[in-house]
Write an enzyme that holds these catalytic residues in place. Structure first.
Site, PDB file in Angstrom:
ATOM      1  N   ASP A 116      41.091  61.981  34.202  1.00 22.23           N
ATOM      2  CA  ASP A 116      40.986  61.953  35.662  1.00 22.23           C
ATOM      3  C   ASP A 116      40.516  60.580  36.160  1.00 22.23           C
ATOM      4  OD1 ASP A 116      41.036  62.888  38.238  1.00 22.23           O
ATOM      5  OD2 ASP A 116      39.214  64.072  38.081  1.00 22.23           O
TER       6      ASP A 116
ATOM      7  N   ARG B  25      49.014  53.627  43.342  1.00 22.42           N
ATOM      8  CA  ARG B  25      48.607  54.769  42.507  1.00 22.42           C
ATOM      9  C   ARG B  25      49.408  54.770  41.205  1.00 22.42           C
ATOM     10  NH1 ARG B  25      45.441  58.714  44.443  1.00 22.42           N
ATOM     11  NH2 ARG B  25      46.246  60.186  42.911  1.00 22.42           N
TER      12      ARG B  25
ATOM     13  N   HIS C  72      48.321  55.042  37.248  1.00 23.62           N
ATOM     14  CA  HIS C  72      48.805  55.935  36.183  1.00 23.62           C
ATOM     15  C   HIS C  72      49.301  55.123  34.985  1.00 23.62           C
ATOM     16  CE1 HIS C  72      48.127  59.398  38.588  1.00 23.62           C
ATOM     17  NE2 HIS C  72      49.085  59.145  39.475  1.00 23.62           N
TER      18      HIS C  72
ATOM     19  N   SER D 112      49.569  68.805  35.784  1.00 24.92           N
ATOM     20  CA  SER D 112      49.250  70.230  35.959  1.00 24.92           C
ATOM     21  C   SER D 112      50.288  70.907  36.853  1.00 24.92           C
ATOM     22  CB  SER D 112      47.855  70.381  36.580  1.00 24.92           C
ATOM     23  OG  SER D 112      47.911  70.068  37.955  1.00 24.92           O
TER      24      SER D 112
ATOM     25  N   GLU E 268      49.646  72.237  39.428  1.00 26.97           N
ATOM     26  CA  GLU E 268      49.235  71.919  40.815  1.00 26.97           C
ATOM     27  C   GLU E 268      49.656  70.501  41.221  1.00 26.97           C
ATOM     28  OE1 GLU E 268      47.061  73.453  38.556  1.00 26.97           O
ATOM     29  OE2 GLU E 268      47.535  75.365  39.497  1.00 26.97           O
TER      30      GLU E 268
ATOM     31  N   TRP F 271      52.413  69.144  41.363  1.00 28.40           N
ATOM     32  CA  TRP F 271      53.660  69.067  42.146  1.00 28.40           C
ATOM     33  C   TRP F 271      53.384  68.872  43.621  1.00 28.40           C
ATOM     34  CZ3 TRP F 271      57.931  68.391  39.429  1.00 28.40           C
ATOM     35  CH2 TRP F 271      58.023  68.934  38.141  1.00 28.40           C
TER      36      TRP F 271
ATOM     37  N   LEU G  36      48.067  63.471  12.770  1.00 30.21           N
ATOM     38  CA  LEU G  36      47.441  63.878  14.037  1.00 30.21           C
ATOM     39  C   LEU G  36      48.385  64.754  14.852  1.00 30.21           C
ATOM     40  CD1 LEU G  36      45.141  63.426  16.257  1.00 30.21           C
ATOM     41  CD2 LEU G  36      46.597  61.591  17.110  1.00 30.21           C
TER      42      LEU G  36
ATOM     43  N   ARG H 171      34.431  69.749  36.406  1.00 26.48           N
ATOM     44  CA  ARG H 171      35.094  71.059  36.493  1.00 26.48           C
ATOM     45  C   ARG H 171      36.243  71.102  35.497  1.00 26.48           C
ATOM     46  NH1 ARG H 171      35.773  68.607  41.559  1.00 26.48           N
ATOM     47  NH2 ARG H 171      37.759  67.489  41.612  1.00 26.48           N
TER      48      ARG H 171
ATOM     49  N   SER I 183      39.348  72.773  36.121  1.00 27.92           N
ATOM     50  CA  SER I 183      40.639  72.639  36.809  1.00 27.92           C
ATOM     51  C   SER I 183      41.815  73.299  36.084  1.00 27.92           C
ATOM     52  CB  SER I 183      40.964  71.157  37.045  1.00 27.92           C
ATOM     53  OG  SER I 183      39.966  70.542  37.812  1.00 27.92           O
TER      54      SER I 183
END
Ligand code: FPP
Length: 240
Positions: free
Chosen positions: A16, A29, A33, A61, A63, A65, A127, A194, A196
């Site tokens: 985050d 933004r 990323h 996630s 969410e 979208w 891994l 949190r 999430s």
């Protein structure tokens, strides 16, 4: 260097703070990323060197979208770029990629990249790098309930036979991904404390660690020191 037997077997990360990092550095933004993707690459290498067996990252996630089409498209574009530039090295390092989530519903080019990454690394046994993509825990549990209900309605399972193991089996971390163990440690960056909608069933006994670092600033050294701190914790799983 941490003793191998004390290491968490599975570390999951909520990456985050890319947006705030972008704002702080006065870039777009999407550049945030992109910086996050670079940080992710370094953490994968570090986890591998440390001998951690499973690393799961929350990349997108169910969410996410709700974000602008430009940002959503940009994140999937980064995924395509990441696979194109890193897949050969991941494969050489024996990393096995898995995806948790409804990845077939993501834009075509990204889904194609994922398919390629899954196929190329399918037989590796180093891994296990799991990307949570179009993932949401409530969606995952709902999907498991539907699968179990179908078995019951077809007469293949009795309601009394449904156990915790049955539910685990039908989660993304279950049978379809060769049973990824529950995360021992979940790290969230950027100062938010949190979960999430991330691995809600699987995190029942996970240790949680939070740091104020924004994800693009999160370094392999900080990762190592959080893992180090984890090894000193006493885990009792409800016992004494
Ligand atoms: C959260 O930061 C981060 C995301 C929603 C995307 C994570 C994506 C990457 C690290 C790079 C892409 C890698 C792959 C494999 C696709 P945020 O935007 O919510 O930050 P904010 O809370 O500061 O706005």
């Amino acid at each position: 260097m941490t003793e191998k037997k004390l290491l968490p077997q599975h570390v999951a990360v909520i990456m985050d703070g890319n947006g705030r990092w972008a704002q702080k550095n006065k870039v777009s933004r999407l550049s945030g990323h992109n910086a996050g993707m670079l940080a992710m690459k370094e953490i994968i290498k570090k986890a591998d060197i440390m001998g951690i067996k499973y690393l799961t990252v929350y990349a997108f996630s169910t969410e996410n979208w709700k974000r602008s089409a430009e940002e959503v498209g940009g994140i999937f574009g980064l995924l395509v770029k990441y696979v194109a530039s890193e897949l050969a090295e991941l494969n050489e390092n024996n990393v096995k990629v898995s995806v948790l989530g409804d990845w077939r519903a993501v834009p075509g080019a990204a889904a194609d990249s994922i398919e390629k990454a899954l196929k190329t690394t399918a037989n590796n046994d180093g891994l296990r790098f799991n990307i949570a993509l179009n993932y949401g825990s409530r969606q995952e549990i709902t999907r498991a309930v539907r699968k179990i209900s179908s078995l019951v309605s077809e007469g293949c399972m009795m309601p009394d036979e449904i156990s915790e193991e049955t539910i685990s089996r039908f989660l993304y971390t279950g049978e379809e991904n060769e049973y990824i163990p529950d995360p021992d440690l979940i790290i969230r960056t950027s100062g938010e404390e949190r979960i999430s909608n991330f691995l809600l069933w699987q995190c029942a006994y996970s240790e949680l660690a939070f740091t104020d670092s924004l994800w693009p600033d999160f370094t392999p050294d900080e990762f190592e020191s959080i893992v180090e701190e984890y090894t000193g914790r006493s885990r009792r799983f409800g016992g004494r």
